[in-house]
Design a protein around this motif. Sequence first.
Motif, PDB file in Angstrom:
ATOM      1  N   ALA A 161       0.608   4.267   7.785  1.00  0.00           N
ATOM      2  CA  ALA A 161       0.909   4.477   6.366  1.00  0.00           C
ATOM      3  C   ALA A 161       1.197   3.152   5.675  1.00  0.00           C
ATOM      4  CB  ALA A 161       2.092   5.430   6.215  1.00  0.00           C
ATOM      5  N   LEU A 162       1.967   2.296   6.315  1.00  0.00           N
ATOM      6  CA  LEU A 162       2.295   0.988   5.741  1.00  0.00           C
ATOM      7  C   LEU A 162       1.043   0.130   5.580  1.00  0.00           C
ATOM      8  CD1 LEU A 162       5.588   0.196   7.660  1.00  0.00           C
ATOM      9  CD2 LEU A 162       5.379   0.554   5.192  1.00  0.00           C
ATOM     10  N   SER A 163       0.145   0.240   6.540  1.00  0.00           N
ATOM     11  CA  SER A 163      -1.105  -0.528   6.459  1.00  0.00           C
ATOM     12  C   SER A 163      -1.896  -0.153   5.208  1.00  0.00           C
ATOM     13  CB  SER A 163      -1.937  -0.287   7.720  1.00  0.00           C
ATOM     14  OG  SER A 163      -3.174  -0.969   7.638  1.00  0.00           O
ATOM     15  N   ASP A 164      -1.976   1.158   4.914  1.00  0.00           N
ATOM     16  CA  ASP A 164      -2.663   1.609   3.698  1.00  0.00           C
ATOM     17  C   ASP A 164      -1.983   1.059   2.447  1.00  0.00           C
ATOM     18  OD1 ASP A 164      -4.724   2.947   4.861  1.00  0.00           O
ATOM     19  OD2 ASP A 164      -4.033   4.969   4.351  1.00  0.00           O
ATOM     20  N   ILE A 165      -0.665   1.183   2.411  1.00  0.00           N
ATOM     21  CA  ILE A 165       0.086   0.742   1.234  1.00  0.00           C
ATOM     22  C   ILE A 165      -0.090  -0.751   1.002  1.00  0.00           C
ATOM     23  CG2 ILE A 165       2.429   0.442   0.299  1.00  0.00           C
ATOM     24  CD1 ILE A 165       3.074   3.100   1.923  1.00  0.00           C
ATOM     25  N   ARG A 166       0.002  -1.536   2.081  1.00  0.00           N
ATOM     26  CA  ARG A 166      -0.098  -2.995   1.950  1.00  0.00           C
ATOM     27  C   ARG A 166      -1.501  -3.455   1.588  1.00  0.00           C
ATOM     28  NH1 ARG A 166       3.675  -3.690   7.320  1.00  0.00           N
ATOM     29  NH2 ARG A 166       5.689  -3.418   6.234  1.00  0.00           N
ATOM     30  N   SER A 167      -2.492  -2.614   1.860  1.00  0.00           N
ATOM     31  CA  SER A 167      -3.865  -2.969   1.505  1.00  0.00           C
ATOM     32  C   SER A 167      -4.258  -2.411   0.142  1.00  0.00           C
ATOM     33  CB  SER A 167      -4.840  -2.471   2.579  1.00  0.00           C
ATOM     34  OG  SER A 167      -4.808  -1.059   2.667  1.00  0.00           O
ATOM     35  N   GLY A 168      -3.287  -1.814  -0.571  1.00  0.00           N
ATOM     36  CA  GLY A 168      -3.542  -1.335  -1.924  1.00  0.00           C
ATOM     37  C   GLY A 168      -3.934   0.113  -2.022  1.00  0.00           C
ATOM     38  N   TYR A 211      -1.971  10.325   9.146  1.00  0.00           N
ATOM     39  CA  TYR A 211      -1.335   9.183   9.810  1.00  0.00           C
ATOM     40  C   TYR A 211      -0.767   9.571  11.184  1.00  0.00           C
ATOM     41  CZ  TYR A 211      -1.468   7.045   5.156  1.00  0.00           C
ATOM     42  OH  TYR A 211      -1.871   6.541   3.952  1.00  0.00           O
ATOM     43  N   LEU A 249      -5.858   9.737  -1.620  1.00  0.00           N
ATOM     44  CA  LEU A 249      -5.511   9.803  -0.200  1.00  0.00           C
ATOM     45  C   LEU A 249      -5.537  11.222   0.358  1.00  0.00           C
ATOM     46  CD1 LEU A 249      -2.573   7.221  -0.050  1.00  0.00           C
ATOM     47  CD2 LEU A 249      -4.840   6.948   0.907  1.00  0.00           C
ATOM     48  N   SER A 274      -2.765   3.360  -2.436  1.00  0.00           N
ATOM     49  CA  SER A 274      -1.620   4.216  -2.753  1.00  0.00           C
ATOM     50  C   SER A 274      -2.036   5.289  -3.756  1.00  0.00           C
ATOM     51  CB  SER A 274      -0.443   3.384  -3.266  1.00  0.00           C
ATOM     52  OG  SER A 274      -0.837   2.569  -4.349  1.00  0.00           O
TER      53      SER A 274
END
Length: 424
Positions: A340-347, A398, A393, A349
């Motif tokens: 989940a963090l990987s998705d958020i950090r790659s934009g 996840y 999304l 959201s």
Amino acid sequence: MQQPLAYRMRPTSIEEVVGQQHLVGEGKIINRMVKAKMLSSMILYGPPGTGKTSIASAIAGSTKYAFRKLNAATDSKKDLQIVAEEAKMSGTVILLLDEIHRLDKVKQDFLLPLLESGQVILIGATTENPYISINPAIRSRTQIFEVHPISPDDLKEAVHRALTDKERGLGSTPIELSSEALNFLSQATNGDLRSALNGLELAVRSTTPNDEGVVEIPLSVIEECVQRKALTQDKDGDAHYDVISAFQKSIRGSDVNAALHYMGRLIEGGDLQSISRRLMVIAYEDVGMANLAACSRTVEAVTAANKLGFPEARIPLADAVIELCLSPKSNSGMAAIDAALSDIRSGLSGDIPNHLKDAHYSGAKKLGHGTTYKYPHAYPNDWVKQQYLPDRLVGTKYYEPKQTSKFERAYGERYQALNDAQNK
């Protein structure tokens, strides 16, 4: 009587503070307060010997304000009144109030108006979690900052400073501290600067100089003076982390005897802090969804160990290690949040669906926030089909359940059933 080395070496300015650079480093919050002379009352919490008193002393030294120190448990309201009178006569006083979690209501009620007026800048110090142990009336009038154990490199810097300072430190005495002893001193005191300097001073004062008048301090002397054995250290200090690594990997690999051996090394070194932190990490990282009850019991064991202290702490710690070793393992929880963090950090959201947005304010209805939300408890089985993820999304997964335990298999079946119902 000479004051202890740790007392003499307390910083007189914010630049001299060892460690805690997240607070006192250039551009950080306390550094900015001092430079702007816009101090606010604060609570510093963290383990003993990590610099709470030093930060307070440095703030006072940098700002040239009067500095007073009291203890919330042992000093009386009359002592606080004396500080208040001084503040009225001479201006702002910085008051370090140790053990602030033990402040009673009478003293608290006396202090509150002084904090409101700014006559007294309160710096509370505590080893307890202030969000649990300190009255909300005090918390609401202070900023809360956590201090951390001082890193080995910072401890080495502080020891070097003490060895070379001729006015406050030991610089007037020729001293040769071996590299092994320095590495051990910086590791075995577990981030406690006070213990490191106390051990160093005892070693120097109790060692007879050699024929050239030099006080030689080898590893064996430092071991004796800090009462720790160098079982988790090596010349470069790396073995300490090697033991911790071997400890976790042995539990992950379900080897009870190896895990107990490596924890035994850490216990012999007195490193309760590393054991406690690592066990809780292991519980949730390596066992996790496979046995959440074991995770909870590990937290209970760590709490008991920290209340007991060594030697008794070894007992609940051993129980926790054995259970974690023999428990089914799963890292699915960690893998899920990392995905989940990987998705958020790659934009990746997206906007929160309108029906999930906060509707508890005037005007929310006009914006369409929360108007079509379906309350699950109003439906059979406390569930209703409804979109929760942002549009871009929808359908993303996840969490990938593992089959290593009956607990996670049951969660996995429920997870799959809910996904199927949502996608119908």
